[in-house]
Structure formats: structure tokens, C-alpha cells
Design a protein around this motif. Structure first.
Motif, PDB file in Angstrom:
ATOM      1  N   MET A 139       0.894  -0.999  -0.189  1.00  0.00           N
ATOM      2  CA  MET A 139       0.284   0.512  -0.289  1.00  0.00           C
ATOM      3  C   MET A 139       0.919   1.232   0.642  1.00  0.00           C
ATOM      4  O   MET A 139       0.454   2.136  -0.736  1.00  0.00           O
ATOM      5  N   ARG A 140       2.045   0.914   0.934  1.00  0.00           N
ATOM      6  CA  ARG A 140       2.836   2.743   0.819  1.00  0.00           C
ATOM      7  C   ARG A 140       3.497   2.847  -0.372  1.00  0.00           C
ATOM      8  O   ARG A 140       3.810   3.375  -1.241  1.00  0.00           O
ATOM      9  N   ALA A 141       3.156   1.769  -1.518  1.00  0.00           N
ATOM     10  CA  ALA A 141       4.526   2.240  -2.710  1.00  0.00           C
ATOM     11  C   ALA A 141       2.982   2.706  -3.545  1.00  0.00           C
ATOM     12  O   ALA A 141       3.777   3.495  -4.103  1.00  0.00           O
ATOM     13  N   ILE A 142       2.342   2.214  -3.379  1.00  0.00           N
ATOM     14  CA  ILE A 142       0.731   2.759  -4.289  1.00  0.00           C
ATOM     15  C   ILE A 142       0.558   4.011  -4.028  1.00  0.00           C
ATOM     16  O   ILE A 142       0.507   4.675  -4.629  1.00  0.00           O
ATOM     17  N   THR A 143       0.486   3.621  -2.578  1.00  0.00           N
ATOM     18  CA  THR A 143       0.445   5.748  -1.659  1.00  0.00           C
ATOM     19  C   THR A 143       2.198   6.727  -2.600  1.00  0.00           C
ATOM     20  O   THR A 143       1.335   7.785  -3.128  1.00  0.00           O
ATOM     21  N   CYS A 144       2.631   6.097  -2.763  1.00  0.00           N
ATOM     22  CA  CYS A 144       4.393   6.796  -2.556  1.00  0.00           C
ATOM     23  C   CYS A 144       4.180   7.268  -4.481  1.00  0.00           C
ATOM     24  O   CYS A 144       3.997   8.789  -4.775  1.00  0.00           O
ATOM     25  N   ASN A 145       3.711   6.116  -5.161  1.00  0.00           N
ATOM     26  CA  ASN A 145       3.701   6.636  -6.797  1.00  0.00           C
ATOM     27  C   ASN A 145       2.167   6.875  -6.992  1.00  0.00           C
ATOM     28  O   ASN A 145       2.609   8.378  -8.331  1.00  0.00           O
ATOM     29  N   TYR A 203     -16.836   1.201  11.257  1.00  0.00           N
ATOM     30  CA  TYR A 203     -15.580   1.319  10.614  1.00  0.00           C
ATOM     31  C   TYR A 203     -14.300   1.288  11.838  1.00  0.00           C
ATOM     32  O   TYR A 203     -13.026   1.614  10.963  1.00  0.00           O
ATOM     33  N   THR A 204     -14.803   1.502  12.689  1.00  0.00           N
ATOM     34  CA  THR A 204     -13.713   2.328  13.619  1.00  0.00           C
ATOM     35  C   THR A 204     -13.616   1.178  14.493  1.00  0.00           C
ATOM     36  O   THR A 204     -13.760   1.389  16.013  1.00  0.00           O
ATOM     37  N   ALA A 247      -7.455  -3.029  12.467  1.00  0.00           N
ATOM     38  CA  ALA A 247      -7.859  -2.996  11.181  1.00  0.00           C
ATOM     39  C   ALA A 247      -7.826  -1.739  10.492  1.00  0.00           C
ATOM     40  O   ALA A 247      -7.540  -1.454   9.647  1.00  0.00           O
ATOM     41  N   SER A 248      -9.279  -1.154  10.710  1.00  0.00           N
ATOM     42  CA  SER A 248     -10.279  -0.496  10.423  1.00  0.00           C
ATOM     43  C   SER A 248      -8.927   1.469  10.627  1.00  0.00           C
ATOM     44  O   SER A 248      -9.477   2.100   9.806  1.00  0.00           O
ATOM     45  N   TRP A 249      -8.893   0.922  12.080  1.00  0.00           N
ATOM     46  CA  TRP A 249      -7.932   2.588  11.843  1.00  0.00           C
ATOM     47  C   TRP A 249      -6.774   1.949  11.053  1.00  0.00           C
ATOM     48  O   TRP A 249      -5.955   3.369  10.984  1.00  0.00           O
ATOM     49  N   GLN A 250      -5.962   1.435  10.984  1.00  0.00           N
ATOM     50  CA  GLN A 250      -4.903   1.715   9.927  1.00  0.00           C
ATOM     51  C   GLN A 250      -5.511   1.719   8.841  1.00  0.00           C
ATOM     52  O   GLN A 250      -4.298   2.835   7.758  1.00  0.00           O
ATOM     53  N   ILE A 251      -6.450   1.135   8.342  1.00  0.00           N
ATOM     54  CA  ILE A 251      -7.132   1.877   6.826  1.00  0.00           C
ATOM     55  C   ILE A 251      -7.091   3.557   7.378  1.00  0.00           C
ATOM     56  O   ILE A 251      -6.575   4.120   6.624  1.00  0.00           O
ATOM     57  N   PHE A 252      -8.375   3.890   7.728  1.00  0.00           N
ATOM     58  CA  PHE A 252      -8.324   5.456   8.707  1.00  0.00           C
ATOM     59  C   PHE A 252      -7.116   6.005   8.509  1.00  0.00           C
ATOM     60  O   PHE A 252      -6.868   6.877   8.013  1.00  0.00           O
ATOM     61  N   ILE A 275      -3.549   9.833   6.580  1.00  0.00           N
ATOM     62  CA  ILE A 275      -2.225  10.680   5.545  1.00  0.00           C
ATOM     63  C   ILE A 275      -2.290  10.733   4.605  1.00  0.00           C
ATOM     64  O   ILE A 275      -1.445  11.719   4.012  1.00  0.00           O
ATOM     65  N   ALA A 276      -2.980  10.219   3.642  1.00  0.00           N
ATOM     66  CA  ALA A 276      -2.856  10.683   1.951  1.00  0.00           C
ATOM     67  C   ALA A 276      -3.196  11.782   1.890  1.00  0.00           C
ATOM     68  O   ALA A 276      -2.841  12.925   0.754  1.00  0.00           O
ATOM     69  N   MET A 277      -3.985  12.495   2.669  1.00  0.00           N
ATOM     70  CA  MET A 277      -5.455  13.489   2.798  1.00  0.00           C
ATOM     71  C   MET A 277      -4.425  14.411   3.505  1.00  0.00           C
ATOM     72  O   MET A 277      -4.387  15.643   2.587  1.00  0.00           O
ATOM     73  N   CYS A 278      -3.754  14.607   4.175  1.00  0.00           N
ATOM     74  CA  CYS A 278      -2.554  15.426   5.081  1.00  0.00           C
ATOM     75  C   CYS A 278      -2.034  15.893   3.703  1.00  0.00           C
ATOM     76  O   CYS A 278      -1.662  17.103   3.117  1.00  0.00           O
TER      77      CYS A 278
END
Length: 121
Positions: A1-7, A60-61, A65-70, A75-78
Motif C-alpha cells: 500500500m505504501r508503494a501505491i501511495t508513493c506513486n 469502520y472504527t 485493521a480499520s484504524w490502520q486504513i483510516f 496521511i494521504a489526505m494530508c
């Protein structure tokens, strides 16, 4: 997931410096509008399925696992907001209304920010 976000972040950074595409034109607004319409339909379906915002949030809270996705989405939104702030300053657009809208409404904010962008001179 990190690689996708970085791309995705790298693509957005390149897009900011080239007028949103390699050809110097705005990102295809028709595509952004289509994404907005489909995402809106999915959001409405999800809210109806779970019975509204509060039941959806409770579902979703409930576990780590839900906390990690949130957290990942936050982070992506920031990171996206950092880009939007720089772009707003460069294009003379107001940043804070878009930031507040993005924080409260998620992806709807950035999608509408890009849809309403003016073509660079």
C-alpha cells in the motif's frame, strides 16, 4: 500500500509542475466528473446500507485493521492538502475553504478542487 501511495504522490507532484498532464493541459475534467459521479453513488449506497453516517463510523472504527486504513487515508489526505495549498497559492485560489471541505467530506474536496480549476494561461 505504501508503494501505491508513493506513486500517487509522485504523479500528483509531476502533474502540479506540468499543468496536470504531460501535454500541459488540465487533467481530463470529464474523467474527474465521472469519478465524482461514481464515487457519489457508492457513498450514497454505503450510507443507505449502513443506515447513515454514525452506524457507518461505528462499523469502520471497531478494530485495529480499520484504524490502520483510516490512518492511511488521513496521511494521504494530508499530503494531498499540502499539494493543494501550494497549488492554491500559485493559482490565486483560496485554500482554507477547500481544506475544510476536504477534511470534512474526504475525496469530494480534492475532486471538486481539480474539476473547478481554471486552465493555465
Amino acid at each position: 500500500m505504501r508503494a501505491i501511495t508513493c506513486n500517487v504522490i509522485a504523479f500528483i507532484q509531476r502533474a502540479a509542475h506540468t499543468g496536470f498532464t504531460s501535454k500541459g493541459n488540465l487533467m481530463n475534467k470529464a474523467l474527474l466528473i465521472a469519478v465524482l459521479v461514481v464515487f457519489s453513488a457508492l457513498t450514497v449506497y454505503t450510507m443507505v446500507h449502513y443506515g447513515g453516517l454514525i452506524p457507518w463510523l461505528l462499523f469502520y472504527t471497531r478494530d485495529p485493521a480499520s484504524w490502520q486504513i483510516f490512518s492511511d487515508l488521513l496521511i494521504a489526505m494530508c499530503l494531498l492538502l499540502v499539494f493543494m495549498k501550494k497549488d492554491a497559492a500559485a493559482t490565486g485560489r483560496p485554500f482554507w475553504p477547500w481544506a475544510i471541505f476536504s477534511i470534512t467530506c474526504g475525496s469530494f474536496g480534492p475532486l471538486l478542487y481539480f474539476i473547478t480549476a481554471k486552465k493555465p494561461a
